[in-house]
Design a protein around this motif. Structure first.
Motif, PDB file in Angstrom:
ATOM      1  N   PHE A  37       0.859  -1.173   0.000  1.00  0.00           N
ATOM      2  CA  PHE A  37       0.000   0.000   0.000  1.00  0.00           C
ATOM      3  C   PHE A  37       0.900   1.230   0.000  1.00  0.00           C
ATOM      4  CE2 PHE A  37      -4.369  -1.414   0.941  1.00  0.00           C
ATOM      5  CZ  PHE A  37      -4.151  -2.752   1.202  1.00  0.00           C
ATOM      6  N   ARG A  38       0.323   2.369  -0.309  1.00  0.00           N
ATOM      7  CA  ARG A  38       1.074   3.612  -0.201  1.00  0.00           C
ATOM      8  C   ARG A  38       0.159   4.723   0.291  1.00  0.00           C
ATOM      9  NH1 ARG A  38       2.203   4.845  -6.657  1.00  0.00           N
ATOM     10  NH2 ARG A  38       0.035   5.309  -7.246  1.00  0.00           N
ATOM     11  N   GLN A  39       0.784   5.692   0.925  1.00  0.00           N
ATOM     12  CA  GLN A  39       0.034   6.827   1.446  1.00  0.00           C
ATOM     13  C   GLN A  39       0.719   8.115   1.023  1.00  0.00           C
ATOM     14  OE1 GLN A  39      -0.882   6.556   5.611  1.00  0.00           O
ATOM     15  NE2 GLN A  39      -2.457   8.124   5.441  1.00  0.00           N
ATOM     16  N   GLU A  46      -3.587   3.786   0.113  1.00  0.00           N
ATOM     17  CA  GLU A  46      -4.203   3.168  -1.060  1.00  0.00           C
ATOM     18  C   GLU A  46      -3.474   1.901  -1.465  1.00  0.00           C
ATOM     19  OE1 GLU A  46      -3.892   6.386  -3.865  1.00  0.00           O
ATOM     20  OE2 GLU A  46      -1.907   5.752  -4.536  1.00  0.00           O
ATOM     21  N   PHE A  47      -4.236   0.988  -2.046  1.00  0.00           N
ATOM     22  CA  PHE A  47      -3.718  -0.296  -2.508  1.00  0.00           C
ATOM     23  C   PHE A  47      -2.845  -0.106  -3.732  1.00  0.00           C
ATOM     24  CE2 PHE A  47      -3.825  -4.820  -2.989  1.00  0.00           C
ATOM     25  CZ  PHE A  47      -3.960  -5.088  -4.340  1.00  0.00           C
ATOM     26  N   TYR A  94       5.451   3.991   1.520  1.00  0.00           N
ATOM     27  CA  TYR A  94       5.028   2.669   1.059  1.00  0.00           C
ATOM     28  C   TYR A  94       5.056   1.688   2.226  1.00  0.00           C
ATOM     29  CZ  TYR A  94       4.976   4.094  -3.793  1.00  0.00           C
ATOM     30  OH  TYR A  94       4.656   4.709  -4.976  1.00  0.00           O
ATOM     31  N   TYR A  95       3.953   0.952   2.341  1.00  0.00           N
ATOM     32  CA  TYR A  95       3.796  -0.010   3.432  1.00  0.00           C
ATOM     33  C   TYR A  95       3.624  -1.421   2.886  1.00  0.00           C
ATOM     34  CZ  TYR A  95       2.713   4.063   6.348  1.00  0.00           C
ATOM     35  OH  TYR A  95       2.760   5.262   7.018  1.00  0.00           O
ATOM     36  N   CYS A  96       4.228  -2.339   3.560  1.00  0.00           N
ATOM     37  CA  CYS A  96       4.035  -3.762   3.307  1.00  0.00           C
ATOM     38  C   CYS A  96       2.994  -4.272   4.302  1.00  0.00           C
ATOM     39  CB  CYS A  96       5.370  -4.471   3.514  1.00  0.00           C
ATOM     40  SG  CYS A  96       5.308  -6.251   3.420  1.00  0.00           S
ATOM     41  N   ALA A  97       2.139  -5.193   3.843  1.00  0.00           N
ATOM     42  CA  ALA A  97       1.101  -5.734   4.714  1.00  0.00           C
ATOM     43  C   ALA A  97       0.926  -7.215   4.435  1.00  0.00           C
ATOM     44  CB  ALA A  97      -0.217  -5.001   4.490  1.00  0.00           C
ATOM     45  N   ALA A  98       0.417  -7.932   5.417  1.00  0.00           N
ATOM     46  CA  ALA A  98       0.200  -9.371   5.260  1.00  0.00           C
ATOM     47  C   ALA A  98      -1.137  -9.770   5.872  1.00  0.00           C
ATOM     48  CB  ALA A  98       1.332 -10.162   5.921  1.00  0.00           C
ATOM     49  N   ARG A  99      -1.724 -10.812   5.288  1.00  0.00           N
ATOM     50  CA  ARG A  99      -2.952 -11.354   5.835  1.00  0.00           C
ATOM     51  C   ARG A  99      -2.833 -12.869   5.887  1.00  0.00           C
ATOM     52  NH1 ARG A  99      -8.024  -9.897   2.650  1.00  0.00           N
ATOM     53  NH2 ARG A  99      -8.849 -11.910   3.278  1.00  0.00           N
ATOM     54  N   ASN A 100      -3.412 -13.452   6.920  1.00  0.00           N
ATOM     55  CA  ASN A 100      -3.411 -14.899   7.050  1.00  0.00           C
ATOM     56  C   ASN A 100      -4.642 -15.483   6.373  1.00  0.00           C
ATOM     57  OD1 ASN A 100      -1.049 -14.954   8.484  1.00  0.00           O
ATOM     58  ND2 ASN A 100      -2.038 -14.962  10.484  1.00  0.00           N
ATOM     59  N   PRO A 110      -7.018  -1.486   3.269  1.00  0.00           N
ATOM     60  CA  PRO A 110      -6.162  -1.684   4.451  1.00  0.00           C
ATOM     61  C   PRO A 110      -6.785  -2.585   5.511  1.00  0.00           C
ATOM     62  CG  PRO A 110      -6.090   0.613   3.769  1.00  0.00           C
ATOM     63  CD  PRO A 110      -7.148  -0.050   2.924  1.00  0.00           C
ATOM     64  N   SER A 111      -8.105  -2.543   5.636  1.00  0.00           N
ATOM     65  CA  SER A 111      -8.778  -3.359   6.645  1.00  0.00           C
ATOM     66  C   SER A 111      -8.661  -4.843   6.355  1.00  0.00           C
ATOM     67  CB  SER A 111     -10.258  -2.968   6.742  1.00  0.00           C
ATOM     68  OG  SER A 111     -10.901  -3.152   5.487  1.00  0.00           O
ATOM     69  N   GLY A 112      -8.243  -5.198   5.137  1.00  0.00           N
ATOM     70  CA  GLY A 112      -8.100  -6.602   4.779  1.00  0.00           C
ATOM     71  C   GLY A 112      -6.782  -7.215   5.197  1.00  0.00           C
ATOM     72  N   TYR A 113      -5.943  -6.455   5.887  1.00  0.00           N
ATOM     73  CA  TYR A 113      -4.616  -6.923   6.281  1.00  0.00           C
ATOM     74  C   TYR A 113      -4.402  -6.694   7.763  1.00  0.00           C
ATOM     75  CZ  TYR A 113      -3.988  -7.412   1.344  1.00  0.00           C
ATOM     76  OH  TYR A 113      -4.150  -7.812   0.050  1.00  0.00           O
ATOM     77  N   GLU A 114      -3.839  -7.711   8.429  1.00  0.00           N
ATOM     78  CA  GLU A 114      -3.701  -7.618   9.881  1.00  0.00           C
ATOM     79  C   GLU A 114      -2.298  -7.265  10.341  1.00  0.00           C
ATOM     80  OE1 GLU A 114      -4.271 -12.380   9.700  1.00  0.00           O
ATOM     81  OE2 GLU A 114      -4.352 -11.535  11.708  1.00  0.00           O
ATOM     82  N   TYR A 115      -1.320  -7.402   9.467  1.00  0.00           N
ATOM     83  CA  TYR A 115       0.056  -7.091   9.862  1.00  0.00           C
ATOM     84  C   TYR A 115       0.615  -6.033   8.924  1.00  0.00           C
ATOM     85  CZ  TYR A 115      -0.558 -11.495  12.328  1.00  0.00           C
ATOM     86  OH  TYR A 115      -1.037 -12.490  13.128  1.00  0.00           O
ATOM     87  N   TRP A 116       1.366  -5.096   9.508  1.00  0.00           N
ATOM     88  CA  TRP A 116       1.890  -3.979   8.745  1.00  0.00           C
ATOM     89  C   TRP A 116       3.339  -3.708   9.112  1.00  0.00           C
ATOM     90  CZ3 TRP A 116      -0.831  -1.334   5.025  1.00  0.00           C
ATOM     91  CH2 TRP A 116      -2.194  -1.660   4.922  1.00  0.00           C
ATOM     92  N   GLY A 117       4.090  -3.253   8.101  1.00  0.00           N
ATOM     93  CA  GLY A 117       5.426  -2.768   8.362  1.00  0.00           C
ATOM     94  C   GLY A 117       5.385  -1.308   8.786  1.00  0.00           C
ATOM     95  N   GLN A 118       6.544  -0.761   9.033  1.00  0.00           N
ATOM     96  CA  GLN A 118       6.634   0.599   9.531  1.00  0.00           C
ATOM     97  C   GLN A 118       6.574   1.644   8.420  1.00  0.00           C
ATOM     98  OE1 GLN A 118       9.179  -1.329   8.948  1.00  0.00           O
ATOM     99  NE2 GLN A 118      10.765  -0.050   8.003  1.00  0.00           N
ATOM    100  N   GLY A 119       6.730   1.202   7.180  1.00  0.00           N
ATOM    101  CA  GLY A 119       6.674   2.104   6.046  1.00  0.00           C
ATOM    102  C   GLY A 119       8.045   2.611   5.644  1.00  0.00           C
ATOM    103  N   THR A 120       8.182   2.910   4.366  1.00  0.00           N
ATOM    104  CA  THR A 120       9.421   3.466   3.844  1.00  0.00           C
ATOM    105  C   THR A 120       9.074   4.568   2.841  1.00  0.00           C
ATOM    106  OG1 THR A 120      11.568   2.940   2.810  1.00  0.00           O
ATOM    107  CG2 THR A 120       9.650   1.742   1.982  1.00  0.00           C
ATOM    108  N   GLN A 121       9.781   5.678   2.938  1.00  0.00           N
ATOM    109  CA  GLN A 121       9.464   6.841   2.108  1.00  0.00           C
ATOM    110  C   GLN A 121      10.061   6.685   0.712  1.00  0.00           C
ATOM    111  OE1 GLN A 121       7.687   9.854   2.915  1.00  0.00           O
ATOM    112  NE2 GLN A 121       7.886  10.159   0.696  1.00  0.00           N
ATOM    113  N   VAL A 122       9.221   6.961  -0.280  1.00  0.00           N
ATOM    114  CA  VAL A 122       9.667   7.034  -1.671  1.00  0.00           C
ATOM    115  C   VAL A 122       9.324   8.431  -2.174  1.00  0.00           C
ATOM    116  CG1 VAL A 122       9.301   6.200  -4.012  1.00  0.00           C
ATOM    117  CG2 VAL A 122       9.418   4.575  -2.110  1.00  0.00           C
TER     118      VAL A 122
END
Length: 126
Positions: A37-39, A46-47, A94-100, A110-122
């Motif tokens: 995702f990115r913000q 956003e996805f 930019y954020y990485c996310a994971a779902r089981n 975003p609500s479809g993912y339960e784990y998130w990284g801390q984000g990295t700026q691009v």
């Protein structure tokens, strides 16, 4: 629990490329899919795209199709986002996310993912 750590962000000129990495650790055996995702500044998250962990199928938002590629290395529990032909409008955290498997929520929100990284700026400059 799954921990996600992104890396690879930075400043690049328009037309350039960057590759982001997201390393997963913890209870990764239940991971069904991982996403990026990115913000952008002042906007909602956003996805960008996602990848199914077992089969490797990928999906992308229209604005990045043909420019961004998501891949994974199962042995390293790492997912990558290769970004080519970058544009100033790609500037975001930019954020990485994971779902089981079995996790509820819509997979492109975003609500479809339960784990998130801390984000990295691009940042993409003209």
């Amino acid at each position: 629990q799954v921990q996600l750590v992104e890396s690879g962000g930075g400043l690049v000129q328009a037309g350039g490329s960057l590759r982001l990495s997201c390393a997963a650790s913890g209870r990764t055996f239940s991971t069904a899919a991982m996403a990026w995702f990115r913000q952008p500044p002042g906007k909602e998250r956003e996805f960008v795209g996602n990848i199914h962990w077992s089969g490797g199928a990928t999906y992308y938002v229209d604005s990045v199709k043909g420019r961004f590629t998501i891949s994974r290395d199962n042995a390293k529990n790492t997912v990558y986002l290769q970004m080519n032909s970058l544009k100033p409008e790609d500037t975001a955290v930019y954020y990485c996310a994971a779902r089981n498997a079995g996790y509820g929520g819509i997979w492109y929100r975003p609500s479809g993912y339960e784990y998130w990284g801390q984000g990295t700026q691009v940042t993409v400059s003209l």
